[in-house]
Write a protein that holds these residues in place. Structure first.
Motif, PDB file in Angstrom:
ATOM      1  N   ALA A  65       0.827  -1.213   0.000  1.00 42.27           N
ATOM      2  CA  ALA A  65       0.000   0.000   0.000  1.00 42.27           C
ATOM      3  C   ALA A  65       0.863   1.265   0.000  1.00 42.27           C
ATOM      4  O   ALA A  65       0.632   2.193  -0.777  1.00 42.27           O
ATOM      5  CB  ALA A  65      -0.933  -0.002   1.201  1.00 42.27           C
ATOM      6  N   LYS A  66       1.873   1.299   0.868  1.00 43.55           N
ATOM      7  CA  LYS A  66       2.705   2.509   0.945  1.00 43.55           C
ATOM      8  C   LYS A  66       3.491   2.699  -0.354  1.00 43.55           C
ATOM      9  O   LYS A  66       3.716   3.839  -0.789  1.00 43.55           O
ATOM     10  CB  LYS A  66       3.654   2.429   2.140  1.00 43.55           C
ATOM     11  CG  LYS A  66       4.846   1.483   1.967  1.00 43.55           C
ATOM     12  CD  LYS A  66       5.723   1.469   3.202  1.00 43.55           C
ATOM     13  CE  LYS A  66       6.977   0.624   2.981  1.00 43.55           C
ATOM     14  NZ  LYS A  66       7.785   0.511   4.215  1.00 43.55           N
ATOM     15  N   SER A  67       3.904   1.594  -0.980  1.00 38.11           N
ATOM     16  CA  SER A  67       4.650   1.679  -2.233  1.00 38.11           C
ATOM     17  C   SER A  67       3.770   2.229  -3.350  1.00 38.11           C
ATOM     18  O   SER A  67       4.200   3.095  -4.126  1.00 38.11           O
ATOM     19  CB  SER A  67       5.188   0.297  -2.623  1.00 38.11           C
ATOM     20  OG  SER A  67       6.041  -0.217  -1.624  1.00 38.11           O
ATOM     21  N   VAL A  68       2.546   1.731  -3.422  1.00 36.49           N
ATOM     22  CA  VAL A  68       1.610   2.198  -4.452  1.00 36.49           C
ATOM     23  C   VAL A  68       1.326   3.685  -4.276  1.00 36.49           C
ATOM     24  O   VAL A  68       1.377   4.470  -5.244  1.00 36.49           O
ATOM     25  CB  VAL A  68       0.296   1.394  -4.390  1.00 36.49           C
ATOM     26  CG1 VAL A  68      -0.757   2.034  -5.299  1.00 36.49           C
ATOM     27  CG2 VAL A  68       0.533  -0.054  -4.804  1.00 36.49           C
ATOM     28  N   VAL A  69       1.041   4.100  -3.046  1.00 33.70           N
ATOM     29  CA  VAL A  69       0.730   5.512  -2.778  1.00 33.70           C
ATOM     30  C   VAL A  69       1.924   6.398  -3.127  1.00 33.70           C
ATOM     31  O   VAL A  69       1.771   7.430  -3.801  1.00 33.70           O
ATOM     32  CB  VAL A  69       0.338   5.711  -1.297  1.00 33.70           C
ATOM     33  CG1 VAL A  69       0.216   7.197  -0.977  1.00 33.70           C
ATOM     34  CG2 VAL A  69      -0.973   5.008  -0.995  1.00 33.70           C
ATOM     35  N   ALA A  70       3.113   6.002  -2.698  1.00 32.34           N
ATOM     36  CA  ALA A  70       4.305   6.820  -2.959  1.00 32.34           C
ATOM     37  C   ALA A  70       4.582   6.961  -4.447  1.00 32.34           C
ATOM     38  O   ALA A  70       4.839   8.073  -4.948  1.00 32.34           O
ATOM     39  CB  ALA A  70       5.517   6.196  -2.259  1.00 32.34           C
ATOM     40  N   VAL A  71       4.518   5.864  -5.169  1.00 30.81           N
ATOM     41  CA  VAL A  71       4.832   5.890  -6.602  1.00 30.81           C
ATOM     42  C   VAL A  71       3.788   6.683  -7.388  1.00 30.81           C
ATOM     43  O   VAL A  71       4.131   7.476  -8.269  1.00 30.81           O
ATOM     44  CB  VAL A  71       4.940   4.450  -7.153  1.00 30.81           C
ATOM     45  CG1 VAL A  71       5.043   4.464  -8.677  1.00 30.81           C
ATOM     46  CG2 VAL A  71       6.146   3.755  -6.561  1.00 30.81           C
ATOM     47  N   LEU A  72       2.515   6.483  -7.067  1.00 31.56           N
ATOM     48  CA  LEU A  72       1.467   7.214  -7.774  1.00 31.56           C
ATOM     49  C   LEU A  72       1.517   8.710  -7.472  1.00 31.56           C
ATOM     50  O   LEU A  72       1.279   9.541  -8.358  1.00 31.56           O
ATOM     51  CB  LEU A  72       0.099   6.642  -7.422  1.00 31.56           C
ATOM     52  CG  LEU A  72      -0.169   5.210  -7.913  1.00 31.56           C
ATOM     53  CD1 LEU A  72      -1.599   4.786  -7.585  1.00 31.56           C
ATOM     54  CD2 LEU A  72       0.081   5.090  -9.419  1.00 31.56           C
ATOM     55  N   LEU A  73       1.839   9.046  -6.223  1.00 30.18           N
ATOM     56  CA  LEU A  73       1.985  10.467  -5.887  1.00 30.18           C
ATOM     57  C   LEU A  73       3.188  11.061  -6.615  1.00 30.18           C
ATOM     58  O   LEU A  73       3.126  12.189  -7.119  1.00 30.18           O
ATOM     59  CB  LEU A  73       2.150  10.633  -4.378  1.00 30.18           C
ATOM     60  CG  LEU A  73       0.878  10.537  -3.535  1.00 30.18           C
ATOM     61  CD1 LEU A  73       1.208  10.629  -2.044  1.00 30.18           C
ATOM     62  CD2 LEU A  73      -0.094  11.651  -3.909  1.00 30.18           C
ATOM     63  N   GLY A  74       4.280  10.304  -6.657  1.00 28.30           N
ATOM     64  CA  GLY A  74       5.457  10.780  -7.381  1.00 28.30           C
ATOM     65  C   GLY A  74       5.156  11.017  -8.850  1.00 28.30           C
ATOM     66  O   GLY A  74       5.595  12.020  -9.438  1.00 28.30           O
ATOM     67  N   SER A  75       4.393  10.106  -9.431  1.00 29.74           N
ATOM     68  CA  SER A  75       4.002  10.254 -10.833  1.00 29.74           C
ATOM     69  C   SER A  75       3.136  11.491 -11.035  1.00 29.74           C
ATOM     70  O   SER A  75       3.341  12.269 -11.974  1.00 29.74           O
ATOM     71  CB  SER A  75       3.246   9.007 -11.292  1.00 29.74           C
ATOM     72  OG  SER A  75       2.780   9.161 -12.621  1.00 29.74           O
ATOM     73  N   ALA A  76       2.165  11.680 -10.130  1.00 29.93           N
ATOM     74  CA  ALA A  76       1.248  12.821 -10.242  1.00 29.93           C
ATOM     75  C   ALA A  76       2.001  14.144 -10.077  1.00 29.93           C
ATOM     76  O   ALA A  76       1.763  15.107 -10.822  1.00 29.93           O
ATOM     77  CB  ALA A  76       0.147  12.700  -9.199  1.00 29.93           C
ATOM     78  N   ILE A  77       2.898  14.198  -9.114  1.00 32.61           N
ATOM     79  CA  ILE A  77       3.649  15.432  -8.851  1.00 32.61           C
ATOM     80  C   ILE A  77       4.550  15.791 -10.030  1.00 32.61           C
ATOM     81  O   ILE A  77       4.561  16.924 -10.512  1.00 32.61           O
ATOM     82  CB  ILE A  77       4.489  15.291  -7.564  1.00 32.61           C
ATOM     83  CG1 ILE A  77       3.568  15.214  -6.341  1.00 32.61           C
ATOM     84  CG2 ILE A  77       5.456  16.470  -7.423  1.00 32.61           C
ATOM     85  CD1 ILE A  77       4.281  14.860  -5.054  1.00 32.61           C
ATOM     86  N   MET A  78       5.305  14.811 -10.535  1.00 36.20           N
ATOM     87  CA  MET A  78       6.236  15.096 -11.620  1.00 36.20           C
ATOM     88  C   MET A  78       5.548  15.211 -12.977  1.00 36.20           C
ATOM     89  O   MET A  78       6.157  15.686 -13.939  1.00 36.20           O
ATOM     90  CB  MET A  78       7.329  14.034 -11.666  1.00 36.20           C
ATOM     91  CG  MET A  78       8.256  14.067 -10.452  1.00 36.20           C
ATOM     92  SD  MET A  78       8.978  15.711 -10.142  1.00 36.20           S
ATOM     93  CE  MET A  78       9.992  15.913 -11.610  1.00 36.20           C
ATOM     94  N   SER A  79       4.296  14.793 -13.052  1.00 37.00           N
ATOM     95  CA  SER A  79       3.522  14.991 -14.290  1.00 37.00           C
ATOM     96  C   SER A  79       3.320  16.468 -14.564  1.00 37.00           C
ATOM     97  O   SER A  79       3.104  16.888 -15.712  1.00 37.00           O
ATOM     98  CB  SER A  79       2.161  14.291 -14.181  1.00 37.00           C
ATOM     99  OG  SER A  79       2.321  12.891 -14.220  1.00 37.00           O
ATOM    100  N   ILE A  80       3.390  17.276 -13.517  1.00 33.98           N
ATOM    101  CA  ILE A  80       3.232  18.727 -13.661  1.00 33.98           C
ATOM    102  C   ILE A  80       4.284  19.292 -14.603  1.00 33.98           C
ATOM    103  O   ILE A  80       4.027  20.244 -15.350  1.00 33.98           O
ATOM    104  CB  ILE A  80       3.327  19.410 -12.270  1.00 33.98           C
ATOM    105  CG1 ILE A  80       2.172  18.940 -11.378  1.00 33.98           C
ATOM    106  CG2 ILE A  80       3.311  20.931 -12.405  1.00 33.98           C
ATOM    107  CD1 ILE A  80       2.274  19.442  -9.940  1.00 33.98           C
ATOM    108  N   VAL A  81       5.478  18.679 -14.572  1.00 34.72           N
ATOM    109  CA  VAL A  81       6.551  19.148 -15.462  1.00 34.72           C
ATOM    110  C   VAL A  81       6.819  18.131 -16.571  1.00 34.72           C
ATOM    111  O   VAL A  81       7.869  18.165 -17.217  1.00 34.72           O
ATOM    112  CB  VAL A  81       7.847  19.429 -14.671  1.00 34.72           C
ATOM    113  CG1 VAL A  81       7.681  20.671 -13.815  1.00 34.72           C
ATOM    114  CG2 VAL A  81       8.245  18.231 -13.810  1.00 34.72           C
ATOM    115  N   GLY A  82       5.878  17.221 -16.784  1.00 30.95           N
ATOM    116  CA  GLY A  82       5.951  16.298 -17.907  1.00 30.95           C
ATOM    117  C   GLY A  82       6.863  15.097 -17.743  1.00 30.95           C
ATOM    118  O   GLY A  82       7.331  14.539 -18.736  1.00 30.95           O
TER     119      GLY A  82
END
Length: 212
Positions: A65-82
């Motif tokens: 669960a913590k791995s999924v949340v961390a990775v998806l949040l990382g993806s969402a955050i860095m998607s801001i800069v593509g």
């Protein structure tokens, strides 16, 4: 902007990494600290060997669960800069760093194997599957969980580059693999010396080595 987003990703992922499933389960279910037993490692293998099957689902559930949340949040955050894939891998690196060296657990954590596998699946399910197969086949034929873990980790960057991912993405995967391998340094010495413990499916409360 990019640097601030990376810092935000690092802080969140590292913090989530520190929520260790084996430590939580041993405290809540057994009123003990898994790090005081067996290999003294806060990982799935040592938990299983120390306490048996009771609570294994909790350990796995928390760490996935913590791995999924961390990775998806990382993806969402860095998607801001593509850069969503870079975000996944950077978050995965920081997550595993937090899992291995959690600040609020005296920097004594697990070995990041399960977390690394989840990160790989979330980046590319094909890579995650290949890593899992390498791990399973190695453990079946050698019964060395540590060897399977390290070989599986090494496959991560190799497969990303094979499937055409960018150099930076492969480098981040390589850093994750190196983290796992460095954390297994004692296991490497025991493998060389022929004293590494082998996985015994019939007994869960003896000896110890690695994992997660």
């Amino acid at each position: 902007m990019r640097v601030l987003l990376l810092i935000l990703t690092a802080v969140i992922a590292y913090g989530l990494g520190g929520i260790n499933g084996a430590i939580v389960a041993s405290w809540v279910l057994h009123n003990k600290d898994v790090r005081n037993y067996g290999s003294h490692n806060a990982g799935l293998t040592n938990y299983f060997r120390t306490f048996g099957a009771a609570g294994v689902v909790v350990v796995i559930g928390i760490d996935i669960a913590k791995s999924v949340v961390a990775v998806l949040l990382g993806s969402a955050i860095m998607s801001i800069v593509g850069h969503p894939v870079v975000g996944k891998l950077f978050a995965g690196f920081c997550l595993i760093l937090g899992h291995m060296y959690p600040a609020f657990h005296r920097f004594k954590g697990g070995k990041g194997v399960l977390c690394g596998e989840v990160v790989a699946f979330l980046v590319d399910w094909r890579v995650g599957l290949i890593m899992l197969l390498v791990f399973v086949v190695t453990v079946i034929f050698t019964r060395y969980v540590s060897l399977g873990s390290m070989l599986g980790a090494l496959v991560f960057p190799i497969m990303l580059w094979t499937f055409g991912y960018e150099t930076l993405e492969g480098v981040l995967a390589l850093l994750i693999a190196l983290l796992v391998i460095v954390k297994h340094s004692e296991n490497i010495l025991r493998l060389i010396g022929g004293t590494e413990s082998k996985l015994n499916f019939k007994s869960s409360r003896h000896g110890a080595d690695e994992d997660e």
